[in-house]
Design an enzyme around this catalytic site. Structure first.
Site, PDB file in Angstrom:
ATOM      1  N   SER A   1       0.801  -1.237   0.000  1.00 50.85           N
ATOM      2  CA  SER A   1       0.000   0.000   0.000  1.00 50.85           C
ATOM      3  C   SER A   1       0.829   1.282   0.000  1.00 50.85           C
ATOM      4  O   SER A   1       0.268   2.358  -0.174  1.00 50.85           O
ATOM      5  CB  SER A   1      -0.923   0.022   1.205  1.00 50.85           C
ATOM      6  OG  SER A   1      -2.028  -0.784   0.930  1.00 50.85           O
TER       7      SER A   1
ATOM      8  N   LYS B   1       0.452   3.423  -2.926  1.00 49.44           N
ATOM      9  CA  LYS B   1      -0.716   4.314  -3.072  1.00 49.44           C
ATOM     10  C   LYS B   1      -0.321   5.782  -2.947  1.00 49.44           C
ATOM     11  O   LYS B   1      -1.021   6.668  -3.439  1.00 49.44           O
ATOM     12  CB  LYS B   1      -1.776   3.943  -2.028  1.00 49.44           C
ATOM     13  CG  LYS B   1      -2.338   2.538  -2.230  1.00 49.44           C
ATOM     14  CD  LYS B   1      -3.197   2.091  -1.056  1.00 49.44           C
ATOM     15  CE  LYS B   1      -3.666   0.649  -1.247  1.00 49.44           C
ATOM     16  NZ  LYS B   1      -4.414   0.155  -0.067  1.00 49.44           N
TER      17      LYS B   1
ATOM     18  N   TYR C   1      -3.892  -2.109 -10.179  1.00 49.78           N
ATOM     19  CA  TYR C   1      -3.786  -2.006  -8.711  1.00 49.78           C
ATOM     20  C   TYR C   1      -2.920  -3.143  -8.140  1.00 49.78           C
ATOM     21  O   TYR C   1      -1.988  -2.899  -7.369  1.00 49.78           O
ATOM     22  CB  TYR C   1      -5.191  -2.017  -8.104  1.00 49.78           C
ATOM     23  CG  TYR C   1      -5.188  -2.111  -6.597  1.00 49.78           C
ATOM     24  CD1 TYR C   1      -4.913  -0.997  -5.811  1.00 49.78           C
ATOM     25  CD2 TYR C   1      -5.439  -3.329  -5.957  1.00 49.78           C
ATOM     26  CE1 TYR C   1      -4.882  -1.096  -4.423  1.00 49.78           C
ATOM     27  CE2 TYR C   1      -5.413  -3.427  -4.570  1.00 49.78           C
ATOM     28  CZ  TYR C   1      -5.140  -2.313  -3.810  1.00 49.78           C
ATOM     29  OH  TYR C   1      -5.098  -2.409  -2.446  1.00 49.78           O
TER      30      TYR C   1
ATOM     31  N   TYR D   1      -4.548   3.086   8.064  1.00 49.63           N
ATOM     32  CA  TYR D   1      -5.896   2.507   8.197  1.00 49.63           C
ATOM     33  C   TYR D   1      -6.493   2.853   9.546  1.00 49.63           C
ATOM     34  O   TYR D   1      -6.359   3.977  10.012  1.00 49.63           O
ATOM     35  CB  TYR D   1      -5.852   0.979   7.971  1.00 49.63           C
ATOM     36  CG  TYR D   1      -5.137   0.618   6.716  1.00 49.63           C
ATOM     37  CD1 TYR D   1      -5.649   1.016   5.492  1.00 49.63           C
ATOM     38  CD2 TYR D   1      -3.939  -0.069   6.728  1.00 49.63           C
ATOM     39  CE1 TYR D   1      -4.998   0.717   4.315  1.00 49.63           C
ATOM     40  CE2 TYR D   1      -3.274  -0.372   5.556  1.00 49.63           C
ATOM     41  CZ  TYR D   1      -3.813   0.025   4.363  1.00 49.63           C
ATOM     42  OH  TYR D   1      -3.179  -0.263   3.210  1.00 49.63           O
TER      43      TYR D   1
ATOM     44  N   VAL E   1       1.148  -3.852   3.799  1.00 51.50           N
ATOM     45  CA  VAL E   1       1.102  -5.152   4.467  1.00 51.50           C
ATOM     46  C   VAL E   1       2.344  -6.017   4.200  1.00 51.50           C
ATOM     47  O   VAL E   1       2.486  -7.090   4.764  1.00 51.50           O
ATOM     48  CB  VAL E   1      -0.180  -5.967   4.133  1.00 51.50           C
ATOM     49  CG1 VAL E   1      -1.418  -5.310   4.715  1.00 51.50           C
ATOM     50  CG2 VAL E   1      -0.316  -6.195   2.649  1.00 51.50           C
TER      51      VAL E   1
END
Ligand code: GLU
Length: 309
Positions: free
Chosen positions: A64, A67, A191, A243, A261
């Protein structure tokens, strides 16, 4: 001010000695194979030095953290229009939650939860083939890291695709609400691949420089983005980068940061340093246990918290 090299060295020693390391992500089978007993740290400073310790040269799946780079590219492409497609509020929900999407009619809360990142990828796809967009993302990562060896791990990408049922559900849900404009499999394909980019801590700390230094690469006459945009991306990293553990990370570390992760975290001490840490063991929110702890020690020792010293 303490000597940064000795602080970093000491942190690496302390982290390496710890037994409590969390659990390696297992829902992507390829990530479950990564040995847990690794810890790396790299700190790029304003004077152009990179201080490293531990497994700082070992490539890992940035997941992530990618991102942050896709958000940078999407803002470059459509500017503030992006916020009609994706929100910018913390979610307080797990990274792959679908609950909030239903309440909010398919508009994801922020660009860092999975749904938001898939919507950002969809923005990048407008008028392009998936292969072109992936090439653009990879070129950007290589450019900011100043390293052409940054690559995509095809095994991880395949593994994500084979087990990405929740991400597929999120994408279909958004497609139903017309938040996605391109074919679902195009958005998901790009993605999964950008999450599967691998970098070492050294490469990642280099890649984060533009966020730490007002959109510029220090020591070079290169502006990657405006200082206003860098400031805003940092704000999102602080509020949404971990998160449903984002509040706790801000409380403990006090720096904008984005976790993945794979166990990596990119953190930004504005005007001071771009920092990458990596250790594959995760806490229940999906954030690296030793990575967060190392950043907590570092920010405290160097008095880098954005909330004051
Ligand atoms: N590729 C991962 C997923 O979509 C990213 C999650 C993460 O790093 O937090 O499940």
């Amino acid at each position: 001010m303490p000597n940064l090299a000795s602080v970093v060295g000491e942190i690496a020693q302390r982290m390496t000695a710890r037994d409590e390391r969390g659990k390696v992500a297992s829902y992507i089978p390829e990530l479950a194979k990564v040995p847990i007993d690794q810890f790396g740290i790299a700190v790029f400073t304003a004077d152009g030095e990179t201080i490293v310790a531990g497994d700082a040269e070992v490539p890992f799946s940035i997941q992530s953290i990618s991102k942050v780079f896709t958000l940078t590219l999407a803002l470059g492409k459509v500017g503030d229009q992006l916020w009609t497609r994706v929100g910018r509020e913390p979610s307080g929900n797990p990274f792959n939650s679908i609950v909030q999407l239903e309440y909010e009619k398919g508009k994801p809360r922020n660009p860092f939860i999975n749904a938001g990142a898939i919507a950002v990828t969809d923005v990048l796809l407008a008028g392009h083939e998936p292969r072109e967009v992936l090439g653009e993302i990879l070129r950007f990562c290589r450019f900011v890291a100043e390293d052409d060896s940054v690559a995509i791990d095809e095994h991880v990408a395949r593994s994500e695709k084979q087990t990405g049922f929740l991400n597929t559900a999120l994408a279909n849900y958004m497609k139903a609400f017309k938040v996605l404009e391109n074919p679902v499999d195009h958005a998901l394909g790009v993605y999964f691949h950008h999450c599967s980019i691998t970098m070492s801590c050294r490469q990642l700390a280099m890649a984060g420089r533009y966020l730490a230094f007002s959109g510029r690469l220090p020591g070079k006459d290169v502006s990657v983005i405006s200082s206003e945009r860098a400031r805003r991306i940092n704000a999102l990293m602080l509020t949404c980068g971990h998160y449903d553990g984002s509040g706790d990370f801000a409380f403990r570390v006090g720096l904008p940061g984005k976790s993945g992760v794979g166990g990596g975290i990119l953190a930004v001490a504005p005007g001071e340093a771009s920092i990458a840490v990596w250790s594959p063991g995760l806490d229940p929110h999906g954030n690296s246990v030793l990575g967060s702890l190392a950043l907590e020690h570092l920010a405290k020792a160097m008095r880098w918290s954005v909330f004051g010293d």
